[in-house]
Design a protein around this motif. Sequence first.
Motif, PDB file in Angstrom:
ATOM      1  N   THR A 139       0.824  -1.208   0.000  1.00  0.00           N
ATOM      2  CA  THR A 139       0.000   0.000   0.000  1.00  0.00           C
ATOM      3  C   THR A 139       0.856   1.255   0.000  1.00  0.00           C
ATOM      4  O   THR A 139       0.376   2.334  -0.357  1.00  0.00           O
ATOM      5  CB  THR A 139      -0.943   0.011   1.220  1.00  0.00           C
ATOM      6  N   GLY A 166       1.938   3.360   2.115  1.00  0.00           N
ATOM      7  CA  GLY A 166       1.532   4.549   2.851  1.00  0.00           C
ATOM      8  C   GLY A 166       0.522   5.386   2.104  1.00  0.00           C
ATOM      9  O   GLY A 166       0.172   6.494   2.527  1.00  0.00           O
ATOM     10  N   ILE A 167       0.027   4.862   0.974  1.00  0.00           N
ATOM     11  CA  ILE A 167      -0.874   5.642   0.131  1.00  0.00           C
ATOM     12  C   ILE A 167      -2.215   5.948   0.807  1.00  0.00           C
ATOM     13  O   ILE A 167      -2.769   7.016   0.580  1.00  0.00           O
ATOM     14  CB  ILE A 167      -1.070   4.937  -1.240  1.00  0.00           C
ATOM     15  N   SER A 223      -2.806   6.938   3.816  1.00  0.00           N
ATOM     16  CA  SER A 223      -2.614   8.194   4.531  1.00  0.00           C
ATOM     17  C   SER A 223      -2.412   9.349   3.563  1.00  0.00           C
ATOM     18  O   SER A 223      -2.879  10.471   3.800  1.00  0.00           O
ATOM     19  CB  SER A 223      -1.406   8.087   5.478  1.00  0.00           C
ATOM     20  N   ALA A 224      -1.708   9.086   2.459  1.00  0.00           N
ATOM     21  CA  ALA A 224      -1.521  10.127   1.448  1.00  0.00           C
ATOM     22  C   ALA A 224      -2.853  10.511   0.819  1.00  0.00           C
ATOM     23  O   ALA A 224      -3.145  11.696   0.608  1.00  0.00           O
ATOM     24  CB  ALA A 224      -0.545   9.638   0.379  1.00  0.00           C
ATOM     25  N   GLY A 281      -8.606   4.965   2.982  1.00  0.00           N
ATOM     26  CA  GLY A 281      -7.956   6.268   2.936  1.00  0.00           C
ATOM     27  C   GLY A 281      -8.865   7.343   2.376  1.00  0.00           C
ATOM     28  O   GLY A 281      -8.891   8.479   2.867  1.00  0.00           O
ATOM     29  N   MET A 339       1.216  11.627  -4.996  1.00  0.00           N
ATOM     30  CA  MET A 339       0.868  10.543  -4.077  1.00  0.00           C
ATOM     31  C   MET A 339       2.116   9.867  -3.509  1.00  0.00           C
ATOM     32  O   MET A 339       2.229   9.638  -2.300  1.00  0.00           O
ATOM     33  CB  MET A 339       0.002   9.524  -4.827  1.00  0.00           C
ATOM     34  N   SER A 365       3.571   9.550   0.132  1.00  0.00           N
ATOM     35  CA  SER A 365       3.431   8.223   0.729  1.00  0.00           C
ATOM     36  C   SER A 365       4.754   7.545   1.074  1.00  0.00           C
ATOM     37  O   SER A 365       4.810   6.757   2.017  1.00  0.00           O
ATOM     38  CB  SER A 365       2.637   7.310  -0.204  1.00  0.00           C
ATOM     39  N   ILE A 394       5.712   8.388   4.459  1.00  0.00           N
ATOM     40  CA  ILE A 394       4.724   7.824   5.374  1.00  0.00           C
ATOM     41  C   ILE A 394       4.951   6.328   5.573  1.00  0.00           C
ATOM     42  O   ILE A 394       4.878   5.808   6.689  1.00  0.00           O
ATOM     43  CB  ILE A 394       3.293   8.093   4.860  1.00  0.00           C
ATOM     44  N   VAL A 395       5.240   5.611   4.472  1.00  0.00           N
ATOM     45  CA  VAL A 395       5.396   4.162   4.614  1.00  0.00           C
ATOM     46  C   VAL A 395       6.632   3.819   5.429  1.00  0.00           C
ATOM     47  O   VAL A 395       6.640   2.842   6.185  1.00  0.00           O
ATOM     48  CB  VAL A 395       5.457   3.485   3.229  1.00  0.00           C
ATOM     49  N   THR A 407       6.355  15.817   5.842  1.00  0.00           N
ATOM     50  CA  THR A 407       6.421  14.365   5.701  1.00  0.00           C
ATOM     51  C   THR A 407       7.839  13.813   5.807  1.00  0.00           C
ATOM     52  O   THR A 407       8.028  12.656   6.191  1.00  0.00           O
ATOM     53  CB  THR A 407       5.823  13.946   4.350  1.00  0.00           C
TER      54      THR A 407
END
Length: 554
Positions: free
Chosen positions: A59, A61-62, A64-65, A142, A249, A253, A256-257, A402
């Motif tokens: 995924t 971290g997408i 959350s993005a 998300g 994205m 992300s 985030i990931v 980020t």
Amino acid sequence: MVKKDSLIKGTIILAAAALVARFLGLFQRIPLDYMMDKEGGIYFGAANNIYLLLLIIATGGIPSAISRMISERYAIGRPGEAQRIYRAALWFGAAAGVVIATLMFVLAPQIAYIMDVPDASTSIRAIAPALLLFPVIAMMRGYFQGRQMMMAGGISQIVEQVARVLVAVGLALLVLTWGWGDRWIAAAATFGSVFGSIGAFAVMLLYARRLRRMDAKDAKTGLAAGKQASARIQAPQEKLPYRSIYKEMFSISIPIVIAAMTVQFMYNFDTSLFLRLTSGFYTSYDAAKQAYDWLGMRAQALAGIPPILAIALSTSIIPVITSAYAARNVKEVQRQTALVMRIVVFTGVPAALALTVAAVSVTGLIFDGAGGSGVVAALTVGTIFQITMMTSSSVLFGLGKTRVPMKSTIIGLVIKVLLSLALAPFMGVYGLILASTLCFITIASLNLRVIKKEVAFSVLGTRWIGYLLTIAISAGAGWATDMACRSLMDALPGKAMYFLSAAATGIVSLGLYVLLLVLLRVVTAEDARQFPGPLRKLLSPIIRIAARSNANSQ
């Protein structure tokens, strides 16, 4: 009708869903703990951990993005762009699911060999098909989070766990009656995740249909311009090319990931290299495997309970802060940041400490004996810093910073790896856990340092001394209660003794915690007004009594 949720309401929905899901997950492990020997527990834990890590990677971290991008577009009045982003995410989720599920299935023997548990390959292959749907489900969650509608994700999570647990336990019992052994029992149990993904996907489709109807109704009544319209009524020039969407994205992300995979990376690191790193500490291979089983089947499962609220907060705070930040509402950003950190302090910390001091009773109650309770306590107490790490990372994501959590995470993981290599040969499983705790502390400290520079907020101000006293007294009383109850009720059957002891410890430690928060003036009447309704009702009588006592003493 699907309605937008506030930060508090959204957090409560996600926390309640996560709590139900976590206990259902524990319920699954209880019968499995009785059905399988330690080898089966190792196979199950290895497959589960690698699956969860690959899911995070798939995924990217997408979710959350998407949450951030969707909430930002609706905040500035560009719902058409939001719908394009959603469609692009769904295409990515479908492609990622096919690729990652295929790779996991094909490479299962190699993955199991690297983890030094070759017989776990069957369990890894059994759980691989679940990755076909979960990336798409994650994208849909998300999107709903970006619309600040948390119920869809919460309900899908509960349905997922119910389906997973029922199928997993049922199949494992069936295989057990056939006498196929631990390898196949573990594989049957992990296959339950496939049915969980089907259930969750069905729920998300239902909510997506409801949301489309709501948007269409708004459009027909002339409210589309101000109430999150669907993409169909947007002008063609508002459409973004998919290339631009994916560029934005992934730029969001990827950091985030890296931050999101911290806990799962550490769990996989510990279980994958456990036998190799701790070989010099344990006197026998069987002793090492027993500690491995306690870490993977018991400690990691129970340590997932205290961070539940933090996970919910981390999910719901991103769109809220993003919307306020995009609208340049500095006061709202400060208020929400202070609120979320205060909730973490008041709820996450006591949950971790209560479970820590009652580790022996809780472990003995849930599993086949209290073995490994020391491992449970050590891993659980470290979640205090894990909670702070997760929440502070999400606040920074909402502020658009980020790269800060990504850098903090990389530094923390380097510390984790180095300390694990240094401590595990001399401290065994506790060396790995200590390295994880210091990793959490490092990441949380670096994150909070940046947040304080960006947002002027105060969590407790001058009330920290009273709070620390509250924690120390309530934890000490809980520990003494647990020891006393197990000593006095030793003649009772094991499960009854553990149940009564765990219940008494929870009542004493948490009850004393709430009382001392008010008596030591850590929680004020103003703080209580910002809490959810049930918590306000609990604290209000105590606050009134304390206020009268203070007035009389003056």
